[in-house]
Design an enzyme around this catalytic site. Structure first.
Site, short mmCIF file in Angstrom:
data_model
loop_
_atom_site.label_atom_id
_atom_site.label_comp_id
_atom_site.label_asym_id
_atom_site.label_seq_id
_atom_site.Cartn_x
_atom_site.Cartn_y
_atom_site.Cartn_z
N ASN A 9 -0.83 -0.02 6.76
CA ASN A 9 0.46 0.60 6.44
C ASN A 9 0.23 1.56 5.28
O ASN A 9 0.09 1.14 4.15
CB ASN A 9 1.47 -0.50 6.07
CG ASN A 9 2.80 0.07 5.61
OD1 ASN A 9 3.04 1.27 5.72
ND2 ASN A 9 3.67 -0.80 5.12
N TRP A 10 0.20 2.84 5.62
CA TRP A 10 -0.12 3.84 4.59
C TRP A 10 1.05 4.09 3.64
O TRP A 10 0.90 4.79 2.64
CB TRP A 10 -0.53 5.16 5.25
CG TRP A 10 -1.86 5.13 5.95
CD1 TRP A 10 -2.64 4.03 6.16
CD2 TRP A 10 -2.55 6.24 6.52
NE1 TRP A 10 -3.79 4.40 6.82
CE2 TRP A 10 -3.76 5.75 7.06
CE3 TRP A 10 -2.27 7.60 6.63
CZ2 TRP A 10 -4.68 6.57 7.70
CZ3 TRP A 10 -3.18 8.43 7.27
CH2 TRP A 10 -4.38 7.92 7.79
N LYS A 11 2.23 3.60 3.98
CA LYS A 11 3.44 3.82 3.15
C LYS A 11 3.62 5.31 2.87
O LYS A 11 3.25 6.13 3.71
CB LYS A 11 3.35 2.97 1.87
CG LYS A 11 3.04 1.49 2.19
CD LYS A 11 3.20 0.57 1.04
CE LYS A 11 2.88 -0.85 1.48
NZ LYS A 11 3.09 -1.84 0.43
N GLU A 96 9.91 -3.36 1.44
CA GLU A 96 10.33 -2.15 0.70
C GLU A 96 11.56 -1.53 1.35
O GLU A 96 12.41 -0.97 0.67
CB GLU A 96 9.15 -1.17 0.62
CG GLU A 96 8.09 -1.68 -0.35
CD GLU A 96 6.66 -1.33 0.01
OE1 GLU A 96 6.43 -0.40 0.80
OE2 GLU A 96 5.74 -2.01 -0.52
N GLU A 166 4.87 -11.30 4.74
CA GLU A 166 4.44 -10.57 3.54
C GLU A 166 5.22 -11.08 2.34
O GLU A 166 6.34 -10.59 2.07
CB GLU A 166 4.68 -9.07 3.71
CG GLU A 166 3.93 -8.44 4.85
CD GLU A 166 3.69 -6.94 4.64
OE1 GLU A 166 2.54 -6.55 4.57
OE2 GLU A 166 4.68 -6.20 4.50
N GLY A 172 1.11 -5.29 -3.30
CA GLY A 172 0.75 -4.28 -4.29
C GLY A 172 0.52 -4.84 -5.68
O GLY A 172 0.43 -4.09 -6.65
N SER A 212 -1.82 -7.68 -0.66
CA SER A 212 -3.09 -7.61 -1.39
C SER A 212 -4.29 -8.15 -0.60
O SER A 212 -5.16 -8.79 -1.17
CB SER A 212 -2.96 -8.31 -2.75
OG SER A 212 -1.98 -7.67 -3.54
N GLY A 233 -1.87 -2.70 2.94
CA GLY A 233 -1.33 -1.54 2.23
C GLY A 233 -2.44 -0.78 1.54
O GLY A 233 -3.19 -0.02 2.15
N GLY A 234 -2.58 -0.99 0.23
CA GLY A 234 -3.52 -0.24 -0.60
C GLY A 234 -4.92 -0.11 -0.02
O GLY A 234 -5.49 1.00 0.00
P1 13P Z 1 -0.74 -4.20 -0.28
O1 13P Z 1 -1.88 -4.50 0.66
O2 13P Z 1 -0.93 -2.92 -1.03
O3 13P Z 1 -0.41 -5.36 -1.16
O4 13P Z 1 0.56 -3.95 0.64
C1 13P Z 1 0.86 -4.86 1.63
C2 13P Z 1 1.94 -4.30 2.47
O5 13P Z 1 3.06 -4.12 2.03
C3 13P Z 1 1.61 -3.93 3.86
O6 13P Z 1 2.76 -3.63 4.59
#
Ligand code: 13P
Length: 249
Positions: A9-11, A96, A166, A172, A212, A233-234
């Protein structure tokens, strides 16, 4: 049989040139893998990503969509629009979206219906906040989110639903749920599904963990019985890290 999935998920990251660069790197890393691989770029880059990955086994998916097909909804994007650029899987209910854009369970249920109506697959996200966990109510929070968003569906519809647990406190923050915490919750979720829909849905539904996930912890999370992959995410923003996670399977 449920499938193993690693989805990035690149957000709200990566403009067009950054998207091109990351996809070039992803294509270099991509060899045979033991799971489905997906990436979710921002809407403006979906078409480019779809074209660039057409011949690969990386699926391009969307981060969100509206429940209406078209109309006066400034700034929104619909299932038919996603379909028209080759996208047939969408992430819905990310924490989010729930927190910053006030998406409620009722709105999410409508989004799920719209996606399924257009033959899309849904990655449905949910998870408790830190206060919920401290108060020991993480299971009831998660059960409510799942039942309010999804329990109006028929058993058949579950063929196109993937769940993503999640915990908000792990997103994050660098703080990951321990493999035991993840397994405990995933097992609970599967039990809730089985109680509602029977063994077939309980056994066949993939449940991803997100929060994470990194190369250093992916293997021990994915080794757990009820963890069928990750929503990343990250760590999905670096091709090397993302594929280290993919290769944890
Ligand atoms: P992180 O991996 O950055 O914690 O984000 C997780 C996330 O929200 C994936 O949708």
């Amino acid at each position: 049989m449920r499938r193993n999935i690693v989805a990035g998920n690149w957000k709200m990251n990566n403009d067009l040139s950054q998207t091109e660069a990351l996809i070039t790197e992803l294509k270099k890393q991509n060899q045979t893998s033991n799971c489905e691989i997906m990436i979710a770029p921002t809407h403006t880059n979906l078409w480019h990503a779809f074209e660039a990955l057409r011949l690969s086994d990386i699926e391009v998916i969307a981060q969100n969509m509206h429940y209406e097909d078209n109309g006066a909804f400034t700034g929104e994007i619909s299932a038919p629009m996603l379909n028209s650029v080759g996208v047939t899987t969408v992430i819905l209910g990310h924490s989010e979206r729930r927190a910053y854009f006030k998406e409620t369970d009722a709105v999410l249920a409508k989004k799920v219906d719209a996606a399924l109506r257009h033959n899309m697959r849904v990655i449905f996200c949910f998870g408790e906040e830190l206060d919920d966990r401290k108060a020991g109510r993480q299971e009831s929070v998660v059960k409510d989110q799942i039942s309010n968003g999804l329990f109006h569906l028929t058993e058949q519809a579950w063929n196109n639903i993937v769940l993503a647990y999640e915990p908000v406190w792990a997103i994050g923050t660098g703080e990951t749920a321990s493999p035991e915490q993840a397994q405990e919750m995933h097992q609970f979720i599967r039990q809730v599904l089985t109680e509602q829909y029977g063994n077939r849905v309980g056994d066949a539904t993939s449940i991803l963990y997100g929060g994470s996930v990194k190369p250093s912890n992916a293997a021990e999370l994915f080794a757990k019985n009820d963890v069928d992959g990750g929503l990343i995410g990250g760590a999905s923003l670096k091709a090397e890290d993302f594929f280290a996670i993919v290769n944890a399977f």
